[in-house]
Design an enzyme around this catalytic site. Sequence first.
Site, mmCIF file in Angstrom:
data_model
loop_
_atom_site.group_PDB
_atom_site.id
_atom_site.type_symbol
_atom_site.label_atom_id
_atom_site.label_comp_id
_atom_site.label_asym_id
_atom_site.label_seq_id
_atom_site.Cartn_x
_atom_site.Cartn_y
_atom_site.Cartn_z
ATOM 1 N N ARG A 1 -0.302 6.361 8.013
ATOM 2 C CA ARG A 1 0.371 5.090 7.718
ATOM 3 C C ARG A 1 -0.573 4.126 7.009
ATOM 4 O O ARG A 1 -0.169 3.397 6.085
ATOM 5 C CB ARG A 1 0.884 4.474 9.022
ATOM 6 N N ASN B 1 1.508 -5.331 8.833
ATOM 7 C CA ASN B 1 0.234 -4.787 9.310
ATOM 8 C C ASN B 1 -0.308 -5.468 10.559
ATOM 9 O O ASN B 1 -1.061 -4.866 11.327
ATOM 10 C CB ASN B 1 -0.823 -4.901 8.205
ATOM 11 N N HIS C 1 7.415 10.433 9.588
ATOM 12 C CA HIS C 1 7.899 9.978 10.886
ATOM 13 C C HIS C 1 8.213 11.152 11.813
ATOM 14 O O HIS C 1 8.859 10.962 12.848
ATOM 15 C CB HIS C 1 9.143 9.098 10.715
#
Length: 329
Positions: free
Chosen positions: A61, A94, A193
């Site tokens: 990610r 973030n 995912h």
Amino acid sequence: MFSTTVLPAIIFLTLTLLYPSNGQLNATFYSNTCPNVLSIVKNAVQQALQSDSRVGASLLRLHFHDCIVNGCDASILLDQGGNITQSEKDAAPNSNSIRGLDVIDNIKSSLESSCSGVVSCADIVALAAESSVSLSGGPSWNVLLGRRDSLTANQAGANNLIPSPFESLAQITTKFSNVGLDTTDLVALSGAHTFGRARCQLFSQRLFNFSGSGSPDPTLNSTYLATLQQNCPQNGNGSTLNNFDPSTPDTFDNNYFSNLLINMGLLQTDQELLSTNGSSTISIVNNFANNQTAFFNQFAQSMINMGNISPLTGNQGEIRIDCKKVNGS
């Protein structure tokens, strides 16, 4: 048989193909200057995975959130301070959610001991992502290298360019297209995912009041819905973590796509890959659900495509000594 003008041109073209210019990334960039870079990165990621099963998904990610904003330049690693007035770490997508920064710092420290001032933080992030996937059971690929590190950060870009789990498929498709990634890349990279976790706050609107209807998202599998409602009760702790894939949460496989076929996509943007009528994503999801090899091959290619987004090369940027700050700051 060749004129004196044609022959030199052919020789030049051949040399160009054999020896890429400084403006191009290539898999052997550090062969002479830091030949142990691949093993150093992989060993560090493997060690990190032993103590934190989530870190593989987190490092992958991190690479995506870096590349989607101004290209793969390690801008996401910069702390606020000096000329960096706003860090990307503090952007909404973030803040309090990016992880694995300590692993990147550990890798950088090891590389500085082995080959000081040679390997960029941007390349470390790209290599750590590949190691995370391959060590978790997924595909391996030759990471193209030669990126340099940015001198600036773009918090506004991080807020606006990173896809949100609350956006429509059309909006996310546009964001991918704007950086040169097509629909196949979108579906393949969404397959990341297949491992990792997501907080309740990212999908709780699907569980009780979807689109203001007062009812759950009708595309959610009823058994899965009951499980998620138990894990994420109304007015509960939105930071509770949930596995993207309930069956193999730490393994990189094609279960993500198999789950979509039975309406068990965790995020709204996951399930919309299949539930959006007429979308070209539907056939891709079906193919990946039924053919893990096809998914793995495309994921590897899409990661290479993503890694090619606007890299700094040649004399652009710098090789940071400390990934958290610009040299000399």
